[in-house]
Enzyme design. Structure first.
Site, PDB file in Angstrom:
ATOM      1  N   LYS A  44      30.763  43.807  46.113  1.00  0.00           N
ATOM      2  CA  LYS A  44      31.368  44.935  46.347  1.00  0.00           C
ATOM      3  C   LYS A  44      32.495  44.695  47.548  1.00  0.00           C
ATOM      4  CE  LYS A  44      31.192  47.352  43.752  1.00  0.00           C
ATOM      5  NZ  LYS A  44      31.555  47.136  42.083  1.00  0.00           N
ATOM      6  N   HIS A  99      29.020  34.973  43.922  1.00  0.00           N
ATOM      7  CA  HIS A  99      28.443  35.691  44.976  1.00  0.00           C
ATOM      8  C   HIS A  99      27.188  34.599  45.766  1.00  0.00           C
ATOM      9  CE1 HIS A  99      30.391  39.252  43.733  1.00  0.00           C
ATOM     10  NE2 HIS A  99      29.682  39.580  42.805  1.00  0.00           N
ATOM     11  N   SER A 129      30.119  51.567  48.253  1.00  0.00           N
ATOM     12  CA  SER A 129      30.733  51.085  46.953  1.00  0.00           C
ATOM     13  C   SER A 129      29.647  50.741  46.031  1.00  0.00           C
ATOM     14  CB  SER A 129      31.661  49.755  47.048  1.00  0.00           C
ATOM     15  OG  SER A 129      32.223  49.320  46.002  1.00  0.00           O
TER      16      SER A 129
HETATM   17  P1  A3P Z   1      35.325  51.114  46.023  1.00  0.00           P
HETATM   18  O1  A3P Z   1      33.938  51.168  45.412  1.00  0.00           O
HETATM   19  O2  A3P Z   1      35.009  51.177  47.445  1.00  0.00           O
HETATM   20  O3  A3P Z   1      36.494  51.792  45.328  1.00  0.00           O
HETATM   21  P2  A3P Z   1      34.071  43.928  43.787  1.00  0.00           P
HETATM   22  O4  A3P Z   1      35.046  43.540  42.839  1.00  0.00           O
HETATM   23  O5  A3P Z   1      33.667  42.938  44.800  1.00  0.00           O
HETATM   24  O6  A3P Z   1      32.767  44.450  42.947  1.00  0.00           O
HETATM   25  O7  A3P Z   1      34.507  45.027  44.738  1.00  0.00           O
HETATM   26  C1  A3P Z   1      34.903  46.405  44.211  1.00  0.00           C
HETATM   27  C2  A3P Z   1      35.693  47.211  45.166  1.00  0.00           C
HETATM   28  O8  A3P Z   1      37.082  46.592  45.370  1.00  0.00           O
HETATM   29  C3  A3P Z   1      35.784  48.695  44.905  1.00  0.00           C
HETATM   30  O9  A3P Z   1      35.821  49.532  45.829  1.00  0.00           O
HETATM   31  C4  A3P Z   1      37.137  48.428  44.140  1.00  0.00           C
HETATM   32  O10 A3P Z   1      37.782  49.803  44.258  1.00  0.00           O
HETATM   33  C5  A3P Z   1      37.911  47.781  44.919  1.00  0.00           C
HETATM   34  N1  A3P Z   1      39.153  47.149  44.634  1.00  0.00           N
HETATM   35  C6  A3P Z   1      39.316  46.430  43.332  1.00  0.00           C
HETATM   36  N2  A3P Z   1      40.640  46.239  43.104  1.00  0.00           N
HETATM   37  C7  A3P Z   1      41.192  46.807  44.206  1.00  0.00           C
HETATM   38  C8  A3P Z   1      42.829  46.878  44.464  1.00  0.00           C
HETATM   39  N3  A3P Z   1      43.601  46.480  43.717  1.00  0.00           N
HETATM   40  N4  A3P Z   1      42.840  47.428  45.533  1.00  0.00           N
HETATM   41  C9  A3P Z   1      42.016  48.196  46.452  1.00  0.00           C
HETATM   42  N5  A3P Z   1      40.602  47.896  46.247  1.00  0.00           N
HETATM   43  C10 A3P Z   1      40.336  47.217  44.929  1.00  0.00           C
END
Ligand code: A3P
Length: 287
Positions: A44, A99, A129
């Site tokens: 996340k 991870h 998140s």
């Molecule tokens: P949120 O749940 O706070 O919106 P991961 O890929 O490590 O699982 O992380 C997921 C988080 O990255 C989510 O956060 C998601 O919305 C955010 N995310 C993914 N793509 C993004 C982008 N282009 N710009 C900003 N945040 C992004």
């Protein structure tokens, strides 16, 4: 909050997506090549965002692959059960995600010239998140108690273990020329500048127009419009996206809408104690 799990060398993993074999393969048998690029995060922290950016850089800003190949296949997780099959299909330079904490990472990395990109995010935003994300995972028993999510995080009960241990493990190699460190918040604040720095680190010379294309196609809205960017191909038995979105909000500071003052103060106390030996400061410590 809980999930079907097993321990591997002191770290918790999911029985649904990991196995002793997959972890042992990644750690001991998987051969790292000099031109490999690893996208490493604690869950996340912007993992999929970085996959999108790196793949666009790899293809000089051309979004064809991003729009036709699912994100999880473009840069597979080296600790996953599926990795053995996936790695055989990757083209060079290979872009691989993980991870894992450093001490469980591929042993053959140490003698290679492979590069690591490590993305870190405000841990309070990670908790938020994760709170929403686990509701979509079939192998998680999630609940609506936000305090549970904070406890779970602070006690290191999550998949891949403690966030604090993760950061500390990777920061052991922060001075290594193969290691690039960036924050989710820097990506939000200055995506173009971040892309330019990433290109420099990767030795990729892109034109201004190609950089513009990377920036455009990795925006939150572009990724939301691209079915290949949010695991839409994954069976709903594993990730049920009717219960929440992979691309949820994409902002910094959403924790302020979720933590009470007392929860935030308690978090800060534990954070300061656990981070005091790291000798690094992060922008969110001033917030
Ligand atoms: P949120 O749940 O706070 O919106 P991961 O890929 O490590 O699982 O992380 C997921 C988080 O990255 C989510 O956060 C998601 O919305 C955010 N995310 C993914 N793509 C993004 C982008 N282009 N710009 C900003 N945040 C992004």
């Amino acid at each position: 909050m809980s999930f079907e799990q097993f321990m591997y060398k002191g770290v918790r993993f999911s029985t649904k997506i990991h196995s002793e074999d997959s972890l042992s393969f990644e750690e001991n048998e998987f051969e790292v090549f000099d031109d490999d690029v690893f996208n490493i995060t604690y869950p996340k922290s912007g993992t999929n965002w970085m996959i999108e950016i790196l793949n666009l850089i790899k293809h000089n800003g051309d979004a064809t692959i991003s729009q036709t190949v699912p994100i999880n296949q473009r840069s597979p997780w080296c600790e996953a059960i599926t990795f053995k099959d996936q790695v055989a299909k990757l083209t060079h330079p290979r872009f691989i995600t993980s991870h894992l904490p450093y001490h469980l990472f591929a042993k053959s990395f140490s003698t290679s010239k492979a590069k690591i990109i490590y993305t870190i995010r405000n841990p309070k935003d990670i908790i938020v998140s994760l709170f929403y994300f686990v509701k979509t995972l079939s192998f998680f028993k999630a609940n609506n108690n936000f305090q549970d999510s904070i406890d779970y995080f602070l006690q290191g009960k999550g998949m891949y273990g403690s966030w604090f241990d993760h950061i500390k493990s990777w920061m052991q190699i922060k001075g290594d020329s193969r290691f690039f460190f960036i924050t989710y918040e820097e990506l939000l604040k200055d995506r173009r500048g971040s892309v330019v720095r990433l290109c420099k680190f990767l030795g990729k010379e892109l034109t201004d127009a190609q950089i513009d294309s990377v920036v455009e196609h990795s925006s939150f809205n572009s990724m939301k419009e691209n079915k290949m960017s949010y695991w839409s191909d994954v069976k709903s038995e594993i990730v049920d996206q009717t219960k929440g979105s992979f691309l949820r909000k994409g902002v910094s500071g959403d924790w302020k809408n979720h933590f009470t003052v007392a929860q935030s103060e308690h978090f800060d106390k534990v954070y300061q104690e656990r981070m005091k030996d790291l000798n690094m400061s992060f922008y969110w410590e001033q917030e």
